[in-house]
Design a protein around this motif. Structure first.
Motif, PDB file in Angstrom:
ATOM      1  N   LEU A  97      37.098   9.611  31.710  1.00 19.05           N
ATOM      2  CA  LEU A  97      35.915   9.115  31.001  1.00 19.05           C
ATOM      3  C   LEU A  97      35.338   7.885  31.696  1.00 19.05           C
ATOM      4  CD1 LEU A  97      34.049   9.234  28.500  1.00 19.05           C
ATOM      5  CD2 LEU A  97      35.627   7.659  27.392  1.00 19.05           C
ATOM      6  N   ALA A  98      36.223   6.963  32.070  1.00 18.91           N
ATOM      7  CA  ALA A  98      35.756   5.733  32.728  1.00 18.91           C
ATOM      8  C   ALA A  98      35.023   6.080  34.019  1.00 18.91           C
ATOM      9  CB  ALA A  98      36.936   4.814  33.011  1.00 18.91           C
ATOM     10  N   ALA A  99      35.616   6.977  34.806  1.00 19.61           N
ATOM     11  CA  ALA A  99      34.980   7.374  36.065  1.00 19.61           C
ATOM     12  C   ALA A  99      33.649   8.065  35.793  1.00 19.61           C
ATOM     13  CB  ALA A  99      35.910   8.290  36.846  1.00 19.61           C
ATOM     14  N   ALA A 100      33.632   8.917  34.772  1.00 20.47           N
ATOM     15  CA  ALA A 100      32.404   9.666  34.468  1.00 20.47           C
ATOM     16  C   ALA A 100      31.277   8.722  34.046  1.00 20.47           C
ATOM     17  CB  ALA A 100      32.669  10.696  33.385  1.00 20.47           C
ATOM     18  N   VAL A 101      31.603   7.752  33.181  1.00 22.46           N
ATOM     19  CA  VAL A 101      30.571   6.804  32.746  1.00 22.46           C
ATOM     20  C   VAL A 101      30.065   6.005  33.945  1.00 22.46           C
ATOM     21  CG1 VAL A 101      30.136   4.732  31.378  1.00 22.46           C
ATOM     22  CG2 VAL A 101      31.379   6.641  30.367  1.00 22.46           C
ATOM     23  N   LEU A 102      31.006   5.583  34.785  1.00 15.87           N
ATOM     24  CA  LEU A 102      30.668   4.770  35.950  1.00 15.87           C
ATOM     25  C   LEU A 102      29.697   5.479  36.887  1.00 15.87           C
ATOM     26  CD1 LEU A 102      31.846   1.957  36.514  1.00 15.87           C
ATOM     27  CD2 LEU A 102      33.254   3.017  38.285  1.00 15.87           C
ATOM     28  N   PHE A 103      29.890   6.800  37.048  1.00  9.19           N
ATOM     29  CA  PHE A 103      29.054   7.527  37.997  1.00  9.19           C
ATOM     30  C   PHE A 103      27.904   8.262  37.328  1.00  9.19           C
ATOM     31  CE2 PHE A 103      33.031   7.093  40.387  1.00  9.19           C
ATOM     32  CZ  PHE A 103      32.532   6.542  41.556  1.00  9.19           C
ATOM     33  N   ALA A 104      28.148   8.811  36.135  1.00 13.48           N
ATOM     34  CA  ALA A 104      27.127   9.659  35.514  1.00 13.48           C
ATOM     35  C   ALA A 104      25.934   8.840  35.017  1.00 13.48           C
ATOM     36  CB  ALA A 104      27.731  10.468  34.372  1.00 13.48           C
ATOM     37  N   VAL A 105      26.182   7.618  34.536  1.00  9.98           N
ATOM     38  CA  VAL A 105      25.066   6.819  34.012  1.00  9.98           C
ATOM     39  C   VAL A 105      24.071   6.455  35.125  1.00  9.98           C
ATOM     40  CG1 VAL A 105      24.439   4.644  32.910  1.00  9.98           C
ATOM     41  CG2 VAL A 105      26.289   6.021  31.963  1.00  9.98           C
ATOM     42  N   PRO A 106      24.537   5.920  36.272  1.00 10.99           N
ATOM     43  CA  PRO A 106      23.573   5.677  37.367  1.00 10.99           C
ATOM     44  C   PRO A 106      22.881   6.947  37.832  1.00 10.99           C
ATOM     45  CG  PRO A 106      25.642   4.542  37.803  1.00 10.99           C
ATOM     46  CD  PRO A 106      25.883   5.403  36.610  1.00 10.99           C
ATOM     47  N   VAL A 107      23.638   8.049  37.918  1.00 10.88           N
ATOM     48  CA  VAL A 107      23.023   9.322  38.339  1.00 10.88           C
ATOM     49  C   VAL A 107      21.945   9.741  37.339  1.00 10.88           C
ATOM     50  CG1 VAL A 107      23.474  11.808  38.506  1.00 10.88           C
ATOM     51  CG2 VAL A 107      24.907  10.193  39.763  1.00 10.88           C
ATOM     52  N   GLY A 108      22.262   9.610  36.043  1.00 14.70           N
ATOM     53  CA  GLY A 108      21.289   9.959  35.015  1.00 14.70           C
ATOM     54  C   GLY A 108      20.049   9.084  35.095  1.00 14.70           C
ATOM     55  N   ILE A 109      20.247   7.796  35.348  1.00 16.26           N
ATOM     56  CA  ILE A 109      19.110   6.884  35.479  1.00 16.26           C
ATOM     57  C   ILE A 109      18.248   7.284  36.671  1.00 16.26           C
ATOM     58  CG2 ILE A 109      18.454   4.503  36.039  1.00 16.26           C
ATOM     59  CD1 ILE A 109      20.781   3.570  34.331  1.00 16.26           C
ATOM     60  N   ALA A 110      18.907   7.614  37.783  1.00 17.85           N
ATOM     61  CA  ALA A 110      18.168   8.033  38.975  1.00 17.85           C
ATOM     62  C   ALA A 110      17.361   9.296  38.689  1.00 17.85           C
ATOM     63  CB  ALA A 110      19.131   8.269  40.136  1.00 17.85           C
ATOM     64  N   ILE A 111      17.998  10.263  38.012  1.00 16.36           N
ATOM     65  CA  ILE A 111      17.289  11.516  37.691  1.00 16.36           C
ATOM     66  C   ILE A 111      16.094  11.228  36.786  1.00 16.36           C
ATOM     67  CG2 ILE A 111      17.469  13.749  36.516  1.00 16.36           C
ATOM     68  CD1 ILE A 111      20.376  13.861  37.396  1.00 16.36           C
ATOM     69  N   GLY A 112      16.312  10.336  35.818  1.00 19.38           N
ATOM     70  CA  GLY A 112      15.247  10.029  34.866  1.00 19.38           C
ATOM     71  C   GLY A 112      14.093   9.263  35.489  1.00 19.38           C
ATOM     72  N   LEU A 113      14.383   8.456  36.500  1.00 19.29           N
ATOM     73  CA  LEU A 113      13.347   7.583  37.051  1.00 19.29           C
ATOM     74  C   LEU A 113      12.639   8.164  38.270  1.00 19.29           C
ATOM     75  CD1 LEU A 113      14.860   3.989  36.894  1.00 19.29           C
ATOM     76  CD2 LEU A 113      13.140   5.013  35.408  1.00 19.29           C
ATOM     77  N   SER A 114      13.393   8.873  39.102  1.00 22.76           N
ATOM     78  CA  SER A 114      12.822   9.267  40.383  1.00 22.76           C
ATOM     79  C   SER A 114      12.701  10.776  40.494  1.00 22.76           C
ATOM     80  CB  SER A 114      13.685   8.705  41.521  1.00 22.76           C
ATOM     81  OG  SER A 114      13.767   9.613  42.581  1.00 22.76           O
ATOM     82  N   ARG A 115      11.517  11.182  40.855  1.00 20.35           N
ATOM     83  CA  ARG A 115      11.242  12.596  41.018  1.00 20.35           C
ATOM     84  C   ARG A 115      12.141  13.184  42.119  1.00 20.35           C
ATOM     85  NH1 ARG A 115       6.508  15.457  39.547  1.00 20.35           N
ATOM     86  NH2 ARG A 115       5.666  13.574  38.636  1.00 20.35           N
ATOM     87  N   ARG A 116      12.353  12.372  43.172  1.00 20.84           N
ATOM     88  CA  ARG A 116      13.132  12.841  44.307  1.00 20.84           C
ATOM     89  C   ARG A 116      14.596  13.028  43.903  1.00 20.84           C
ATOM     90  NH1 ARG A 116      11.843   9.225  49.247  1.00 20.84           N
ATOM     91  NH2 ARG A 116       9.723   9.672  48.544  1.00 20.84           N
ATOM     92  N   ALA A 117      15.140  12.033  43.193  1.00 21.96           N
ATOM     93  CA  ALA A 117      16.537  12.133  42.752  1.00 21.96           C
ATOM     94  C   ALA A 117      16.707  13.331  41.830  1.00 21.96           C
ATOM     95  CB  ALA A 117      16.956  10.852  42.049  1.00 21.96           C
ATOM     96  N   ARG A 118      15.692  13.554  40.999  1.00 26.58           N
ATOM     97  CA  ARG A 118      15.771  14.689  40.097  1.00 26.58           C
ATOM     98  C   ARG A 118      15.799  15.992  40.885  1.00 26.58           C
ATOM     99  NH1 ARG A 118      11.748  14.539  35.344  1.00 26.58           N
ATOM    100  NH2 ARG A 118      10.456  16.179  36.118  1.00 26.58           N
ATOM    101  N   GLY A 119      14.954  16.063  41.911  1.00 26.04           N
ATOM    102  CA  GLY A 119      14.886  17.254  42.740  1.00 26.04           C
ATOM    103  C   GLY A 119      16.213  17.558  43.409  1.00 26.04           C
ATOM    104  N   VAL A 120      16.929  16.488  43.822  1.00 26.61           N
ATOM    105  CA  VAL A 120      18.197  16.691  44.527  1.00 26.61           C
ATOM    106  C   VAL A 120      19.329  16.985  43.543  1.00 26.61           C
ATOM    107  CG1 VAL A 120      19.940  15.575  45.959  1.00 26.61           C
ATOM    108  CG2 VAL A 120      17.517  15.237  46.468  1.00 26.61           C
ATOM    109  N   LEU A 121      19.428  16.156  42.490  1.00 26.61           N
ATOM    110  CA  LEU A 121      20.634  16.177  41.650  1.00 26.61           C
ATOM    111  C   LEU A 121      20.593  17.205  40.519  1.00 26.61           C
ATOM    112  CD1 LEU A 121      21.045  12.321  41.501  1.00 26.61           C
ATOM    113  CD2 LEU A 121      22.573  13.906  42.672  1.00 26.61           C
ATOM    114  N   ASP A 122      19.399  17.428  40.001  1.00 29.08           N
ATOM    115  CA  ASP A 122      19.282  18.312  38.842  1.00 29.08           C
ATOM    116  C   ASP A 122      19.847  19.717  39.114  1.00 29.08           C
ATOM    117  OD1 ASP A 122      18.619  18.021  36.189  1.00 29.08           O
ATOM    118  OD2 ASP A 122      16.770  19.165  36.404  1.00 29.08           O
ATOM    119  N   PRO A 123      19.444  20.377  40.217  1.00 28.58           N
ATOM    120  CA  PRO A 123      19.981  21.723  40.466  1.00 28.58           C
ATOM    121  C   PRO A 123      21.496  21.719  40.675  1.00 28.58           C
ATOM    122  CG  PRO A 123      18.646  20.972  42.315  1.00 28.58           C
ATOM    123  CD  PRO A 123      18.430  20.005  41.211  1.00 28.58           C
TER     124      PRO A 123
END
Lengths: 281, 267
Positions: A97-123
């Protein structure tokens, strides 16, 4: 399936808190019905097993399970007490859980904010998310062996996706006026994320953690199939191989109680951390 | 501090939103001088919100430019404080932390920014509410916190986006009087948009009347009712003055004339 569950809970909770006395009484009523249901199930369980209707091999009576609870907590089963099994499982899920929160929250923020990050990470996330953990378990064993890392990794992967997706949803839903207010007060991009976006998305992140912990906990049993020496999943699994049904039932009940406690704890945390939910438009 | 002669200038600005055939703003020019309270009045769709967003830096013009004291406006900035229609406060912060938020972003120390926030809260009559949660406050109080937040950052110009639109009539009048008092005390120039005619006539030193399709300025008036109230004349006395009533009716007539012309033009 997750999103449906999510919306239901979200709306049920604040509403139940706001309307004053009547729903409170209603809630108490629901609670007593739930307690009665549990008591009835327990009674039927006791009745059918004690009367000899069902053999203990298939379903041991509750008092036998209770006795096993005492036995496993004091003497242990498979070289470890119940609490040591529980501790091993809890440690794995906490690490994951600790690892997931540490990595998933920044990834989620990137997906939410940047079209490019969403394009890469979402699929990528959407590709692995629907796969049952047991399906990619062999691959993880081939890559990372049968050590502690593989088990934690499997749980981590199960928790990661719900948190990342929920965070991205929260970030996309941030009130534009708040963002503009911060910008007009001179906020930099980082300040905006730290002071506006992250706290705004917190309710969604917590919902993601709740859902993630649910799937993570159910993945635990699968993870502990990988040559574990301790753990609740391991305990249930090895008891099943020797047809020690009362330990199996005990393990299942402990797993269920822990999952329920986690859920309740997180709901309380959510209400503590996000008390304004339901107050603002 | 704004030097005498320094100005916020909107110079021949037009805005065309992508994917829309209508022009949101067509060739608008406007100067907001120090100590002035400029009010843009118009029906929805006249481009007044677009104009405010331009000055705030939230959007960029398709043509023309905006300058503050000679420097072009390229984005949002702390020298242009904004008060929003729906307060846009941060619910996880209490009242004083919301007010001090801009100073916190600038890196001002906790003790100093809280002292400043306390002072501004006193100005907006919210002394004693420092530790309250903002989601427990009424709409009028939240709007005062929003005003205090913008003031605490000490901007050169205050931009107000229909700040009293969501409040009931009694609170709205109180807030108008509060705004005039603060405007006079702080000497800040204010740019406010509204669709409330009486509010516009009461507050404005410069009133610009806007009309839709395309969004443009159709009339400019210099008024002094707000100054009279700020100088001490009671609001009711100002608003019941025949001169005020005549001006209000004049503006009302203009708004209707332009609306009918637009409808006739469209038909």
């Amino acid at each position: 399936m997750n999103s449906a569950e999510l919306t239901l809970d979200e709306h049920e909770f604040p509403a139940a808190e706001h309307d004053a006395p009547a729903p409170r009484a209603a809630r108490k009523g629901t609670l007593s019905i739930s307690v009665l249901t549990l008591a009835a199930v327990l009674f039927i369980w006791w009745a059918v097993t004690t009367s000899g209707l069902i053999a203990p091999l298939f379903l041991p009576p509750p008092q036998a399970v209770l006795a096993k609870l005492w036995l496993t907590s004091t003497k242990g089963y498979m070289d470890a007490t119940l609490w040591q099994h529980l501790g091993a499982s809890a440690l794995r899920i906490v690490l994951a859980l600790a690892a997931a929160v540490l990595f998933a929250v920044p990834v989620g923020i990137a997906i939410g904010l940047s079209r490019r990050a969403r394009g890469v990470l979402d699929p990528l996330i959407e590709f692995y998310r629907p796969i049952p953990p047991l399906a990619y378990l062999p691959l993880i064993v081939i890559w990372f062996g049968i050590g502690e890392l593989s088990k934690v990794l499997l749980i981590y992967l199960a928790i990661f996706a719900p948190i990342a997706i929920a965070t991205a949803t929260g970030v996309r839903g941030v009130d534009n006026a708040r963002v503009r207010a911060a910008l007009s007060l001179g906020a930099s991009r980082w300040q905006l994320i730290r002071h506006v976006i992250l706290p705004s998305a917190l309710p969604d992140i917590l919902t993601g953690v709740r859902i993630g912990l649910g799937t993570g906990w159910s993945t635990l049993v699968a993870a502990e199939l990988i040559a574990a020496q301790r753990g609740l999943g391991f305990m249930v699994q090895s008891a099943a191989q020797f047809l020690v049904t009362d330990i199996v039932v005990l393990g299942i009940i402990v797993i269920a109680v822990i999952a329920f406690a986690l859920e309740l704890g997180l709901r309380t945390l959510q209400r503590k951390l996000v008390p304004w939910q339901g107050h603002t438009h | 501090m704004s030097q005498p002669g320094s100005r916020l200038i909107v110079d021949h600005v037009s805005v065309q939103y992508a994917g829309s055939s209508a022009t949101a703003l067509h060739d608008v020019s406007l100067a907001i001088a120090p100590e002035s309270l400029v009010v843009a009045l118009g029906p929805s769709g006249c481009g007044k919100t677009t104009l405010l967003n331009l000055v705030a830096g939230f959007i960029t013009p398709t043509s023309g430019q905006i300058t503050l004291d000679g420097k072009p406006v390229t984005g949002p900035g702390a020298e242009r404080g904004v008060v929003f229609q729906d307060d846009a406060l941060l619910p996880w912060l209490n009242v004083i932390d919301n007010v001090a938020f801009g100073l916190q972003l600038q890196g001002v120390g906790k003790r100093e920014r809280e002292a400043r926030a306390r002072q501004v809260l006193q100005q907006v009559d919210l002394h004693g509410y420092e530790q309250q949660k903002v989601w427990e406050l009424s709409g009028g109080m939240r709007q005062r916190v929003g005003l205090a937040r913008a003031l605490a950052a000490d901007p050169q110009v205050l931009l107000m986006d229909e700040p009293f639109g969501a409040l009931d009539a009694f609170i709205r009048e109180q807030m108008q009087e509060l705004l005039l008092r603060i405007w006079r005390q702080s000497g800040k120039r204010v740019f406010l948009i509204t669709h409330d005619i009486e509010e516009a006539v009461f507050l404005a030193t410069d009133l610009v009347l806007m009309s839709p399709r395309p969004g443009r300025i159709v009339e400019r008036l210099s008024l002094d009712f707000g100054r009279r109230h700020a100088a001490g004349e009671p609001a009711r006395s100002v608003k019941s003055d025949p001169e005020f009533i005549a001006m209000r009716e004049h503006v009302l007539a203009k708004v209707f004339a332009h609306r009918n012309a637009t409808i006739a033009g469209a038909a």
